[in-house]
Design a protein around this motif. Structure first.
Motif, PDB file in Angstrom:
ATOM      1  N   VAL A  56      10.763 -17.609  15.523  1.00  0.00           N
ATOM      2  CA  VAL A  56       9.899 -16.033  16.284  1.00  0.00           C
ATOM      3  C   VAL A  56       8.477 -16.197  14.788  1.00  0.00           C
ATOM      4  CG1 VAL A  56       8.086 -13.476  16.029  1.00  0.00           C
ATOM      5  CG2 VAL A  56      10.614 -13.991  17.479  1.00  0.00           C
ATOM      6  N   LEU A  57       8.927 -16.545  14.054  1.00  0.00           N
ATOM      7  CA  LEU A  57       8.389 -16.351  12.415  1.00  0.00           C
ATOM      8  C   LEU A  57       7.677 -18.229  12.524  1.00  0.00           C
ATOM      9  CD1 LEU A  57       9.740 -14.906   9.100  1.00  0.00           C
ATOM     10  CD2 LEU A  57       7.611 -14.348  10.629  1.00  0.00           C
ATOM     11  N   ALA A  58       8.552 -19.134  12.865  1.00  0.00           N
ATOM     12  CA  ALA A  58       7.804 -21.119  13.206  1.00  0.00           C
ATOM     13  C   ALA A  58       6.977 -20.715  14.066  1.00  0.00           C
ATOM     14  CB  ALA A  58       9.544 -21.275  13.301  1.00  0.00           C
ATOM     15  N   ALA A  59       7.278 -20.111  15.620  1.00  0.00           N
ATOM     16  CA  ALA A  59       7.010 -20.036  16.442  1.00  0.00           C
ATOM     17  C   ALA A  59       5.331 -19.564  16.526  1.00  0.00           C
ATOM     18  CB  ALA A  59       7.320 -19.280  17.791  1.00  0.00           C
ATOM     19  N   GLU A  60       5.381 -18.523  16.103  1.00  0.00           N
ATOM     20  CA  GLU A  60       3.695 -17.898  15.605  1.00  0.00           C
ATOM     21  C   GLU A  60       2.979 -18.489  14.441  1.00  0.00           C
ATOM     22  OE1 GLU A  60       5.215 -13.152  15.637  1.00  0.00           O
ATOM     23  OE2 GLU A  60       4.986 -13.797  13.662  1.00  0.00           O
ATOM     24  N   LYS A  61       3.674 -19.081  13.645  1.00  0.00           N
ATOM     25  CA  LYS A  61       3.128 -20.083  12.270  1.00  0.00           C
ATOM     26  C   LYS A  61       3.217 -21.674  12.899  1.00  0.00           C
ATOM     27  CE  LYS A  61       4.318 -16.975   8.566  1.00  0.00           C
ATOM     28  NZ  LYS A  61       4.648 -16.740   7.345  1.00  0.00           N
ATOM     29  N   GLU A  62       3.878 -22.454  14.271  1.00  0.00           N
ATOM     30  CA  GLU A  62       3.980 -23.227  14.663  1.00  0.00           C
ATOM     31  C   GLU A  62       4.280 -24.066  12.941  1.00  0.00           C
ATOM     32  OE1 GLU A  62       0.118 -23.753  16.065  1.00  0.00           O
ATOM     33  OE2 GLU A  62       0.195 -22.757  17.709  1.00  0.00           O
ATOM     34  N   GLY A  63       5.266 -23.555  12.710  1.00  0.00           N
ATOM     35  CA  GLY A  63       5.435 -24.108  10.798  1.00  0.00           C
ATOM     36  C   GLY A  63       7.087 -24.262  11.158  1.00  0.00           C
ATOM     37  N   SER A  64       7.993 -25.538  10.399  1.00  0.00           N
ATOM     38  CA  SER A  64       8.682 -25.619  10.521  1.00  0.00           C
ATOM     39  C   SER A  64       9.559 -25.027   9.495  1.00  0.00           C
ATOM     40  CB  SER A  64       9.094 -27.244   9.636  1.00  0.00           C
ATOM     41  OG  SER A  64       8.420 -27.196   8.139  1.00  0.00           O
ATOM     42  N   ILE A  65      10.568 -25.464   9.388  1.00  0.00           N
ATOM     43  CA  ILE A  65      11.264 -24.086   9.393  1.00  0.00           C
ATOM     44  C   ILE A  65      13.065 -24.814   8.215  1.00  0.00           C
ATOM     45  CG2 ILE A  65      13.959 -22.560   9.278  1.00  0.00           C
ATOM     46  CD1 ILE A  65      12.649 -22.445  11.928  1.00  0.00           C
ATOM     47  N   LEU A  66      12.871 -24.160   6.305  1.00  0.00           N
ATOM     48  CA  LEU A  66      13.927 -25.072   5.050  1.00  0.00           C
ATOM     49  C   LEU A  66      15.226 -24.143   5.874  1.00  0.00           C
ATOM     50  CD1 LEU A  66      14.604 -26.414   3.406  1.00  0.00           C
ATOM     51  CD2 LEU A  66      13.553 -25.678   1.944  1.00  0.00           C
ATOM     52  N   LEU A  67      16.299 -24.826   5.885  1.00  0.00           N
ATOM     53  CA  LEU A  67      17.489 -23.503   6.326  1.00  0.00           C
ATOM     54  C   LEU A  67      17.967 -24.677   4.932  1.00  0.00           C
ATOM     55  CD1 LEU A  67      19.707 -22.187   7.772  1.00  0.00           C
ATOM     56  CD2 LEU A  67      20.509 -24.736   8.977  1.00  0.00           C
ATOM     57  N   ALA A  68      18.407 -23.317   3.948  1.00  0.00           N
ATOM     58  CA  ALA A  68      19.260 -23.678   2.898  1.00  0.00           C
ATOM     59  C   ALA A  68      20.414 -22.916   3.189  1.00  0.00           C
ATOM     60  CB  ALA A  68      18.390 -23.241   1.489  1.00  0.00           C
ATOM     61  N   TYR A  69      21.957 -24.224   2.602  1.00  0.00           N
ATOM     62  CA  TYR A  69      23.185 -23.654   2.802  1.00  0.00           C
ATOM     63  C   TYR A  69      23.683 -23.931   1.170  1.00  0.00           C
ATOM     64  CZ  TYR A  69      24.143 -28.065   3.986  1.00  0.00           C
ATOM     65  OH  TYR A  69      24.301 -30.178   4.087  1.00  0.00           O
ATOM     66  N   CYS A  70      25.441 -23.613   0.902  1.00  0.00           N
ATOM     67  CA  CYS A  70      26.219 -23.374  -0.325  1.00  0.00           C
ATOM     68  C   CYS A  70      27.111 -24.085   0.561  1.00  0.00           C
ATOM     69  CB  CYS A  70      25.798 -22.535  -0.839  1.00  0.00           C
ATOM     70  SG  CYS A  70      24.332 -21.750  -1.580  1.00  0.00           S
ATOM     71  N   THR A  89      10.567 -27.380  16.861  1.00  0.00           N
ATOM     72  CA  THR A  89      10.188 -26.709  15.313  1.00  0.00           C
ATOM     73  C   THR A  89      11.054 -27.681  14.991  1.00  0.00           C
ATOM     74  OG1 THR A  89       9.349 -23.900  16.337  1.00  0.00           O
ATOM     75  CG2 THR A  89      10.492 -24.984  14.210  1.00  0.00           C
ATOM     76  N   ARG A  90      10.295 -28.447  13.584  1.00  0.00           N
ATOM     77  CA  ARG A  90      11.159 -28.700  13.130  1.00  0.00           C
ATOM     78  C   ARG A  90      12.221 -28.411  11.939  1.00  0.00           C
ATOM     79  NH1 ARG A  90       8.814 -33.857   9.210  1.00  0.00           N
ATOM     80  NH2 ARG A  90      10.916 -34.680   8.814  1.00  0.00           N
ATOM     81  N   VAL A  91      13.427 -28.558  11.634  1.00  0.00           N
ATOM     82  CA  VAL A  91      14.074 -27.414  10.980  1.00  0.00           C
ATOM     83  C   VAL A  91      14.638 -28.751   9.863  1.00  0.00           C
ATOM     84  CG1 VAL A  91      16.677 -26.510  11.012  1.00  0.00           C
ATOM     85  CG2 VAL A  91      14.776 -26.917  12.581  1.00  0.00           C
ATOM     86  N   HIS A  92      14.160 -28.730   8.899  1.00  0.00           N
ATOM     87  CA  HIS A  92      15.010 -29.159   7.425  1.00  0.00           C
ATOM     88  C   HIS A  92      16.060 -28.380   7.262  1.00  0.00           C
ATOM     89  CE1 HIS A  92      11.162 -31.222   7.141  1.00  0.00           C
ATOM     90  NE2 HIS A  92      10.162 -29.741   7.299  1.00  0.00           N
ATOM     91  N   THR A  93      16.904 -29.066   6.533  1.00  0.00           N
ATOM     92  CA  THR A  93      18.304 -29.008   5.638  1.00  0.00           C
ATOM     93  C   THR A  93      18.559 -29.281   4.324  1.00  0.00           C
ATOM     94  OG1 THR A  93      19.510 -30.715   6.274  1.00  0.00           O
ATOM     95  CG2 THR A  93      19.116 -28.514   7.891  1.00  0.00           C
ATOM     96  N   LEU A  94      18.296 -28.404   3.487  1.00  0.00           N
ATOM     97  CA  LEU A  94      18.804 -28.001   1.957  1.00  0.00           C
ATOM     98  C   LEU A  94      19.963 -27.712   1.577  1.00  0.00           C
ATOM     99  CD1 LEU A  94      17.424 -28.458  -1.257  1.00  0.00           C
ATOM    100  CD2 LEU A  94      16.914 -26.350  -1.033  1.00  0.00           C
TER     101      LEU A  94
END
Length: 209
Positions: free
Chosen positions: A93-107, A130-135
């Motif tokens: 929802v946030l990504a849609a509202e801001k028309e931005g990407s997502i950074l998904l961090a995992y360990c 939506t573009r999803v970046h992973t870290l």
């Protein structure tokens, strides 16, 4: 009837008790801690724990939520709620509202595929690309396993502070695992919202809105 949370790390029991006391004092909450399930799943694959997980969920006196991202898909298939599902929905929802990407961090490497699948499902509801970046922060998982929680949280926060600088149009940062939640307060000064699953998930699980 009690709500039951299935954990694969003992420290989550006290964390979720404290969280329950803060947002829903007096609400019955049962904790089942089974680190052996995660160990077996990592060694042999999630299907190796299907029978044990099914038995735990079936034996619960009420709804069950799984706080382990690795076991999340199987737990969901067996009738439990995934703790990270409400967080992924909020991120979408946030990504849609801001028309931005997502950074998904995992360990933990075993959490990447389940996390991306769940996030993709949430993004599909928003019906926008939506573009999803992973870290990957996998090198630091050993700190969590060794019980060095503060060092674990500090290094996650430090790595993310650097990572966000290189991501354009970032709408939200997602901490894929409940174990990473302690890093979120250390990122409070970021201009980008940082989502962690425990409180968001517990509120949804207890239907607190």
């Amino acid at each position: 009837m009690a709500h039951t949370i299935l954990h694969t790390a003992a420290l989550h029991r006290d964390r979720f008790k404290a969280l329950r006391d803060a947002i829903a004092p007096g609400t019955p909450l049962t904790h089942k801690v089974r680190p052996d399930l995660l160990a077996t799943a990592l060694d042999q694959g999630p299907e190796a724990v299907r029978a044990d997980l099914a038995q735990l969920i079936a034996a619960a006196d009420g709804p069950v939520m799984c706080s382990c991202t690795t076991l999340g898909p199987l737990a969901e298939e067996l009738g439990a709620m995934r703790i990270d599902a409400p967080m992924m929905e909020r991120a979408a929802v946030l990504a849609a509202e801001k028309e931005g990407s997502i950074l998904l961090a995992y360990c933990l490497d075993s959490t990447l595929a389940p996390s991306v699948e769940l996030l993709d499902r949430a993004l599909a509801v928003q019906d926008r690309k939506t573009r999803v970046h992973t870290l990957s922060l996998a090198p630091f998982w050993a700190l969590f396993e060794a019980g060095q929680q503060e060092a674990f949280e500090v290094v996650i926060a430090t790595q993310l502070c650097e990572a966000v600088k290189s991501v354009d149009d970032l709408a939200v940062v997602v901490l894929a695992q409940a174990s990473m939640a302690g890093a979120a307060p250390r990122l409070a000064d970021l201009a980008t919202p940082v989502l962690a699953s425990p409180e968001i998930g517990l509120r949804a699980f207890l239907d607190l809105g």
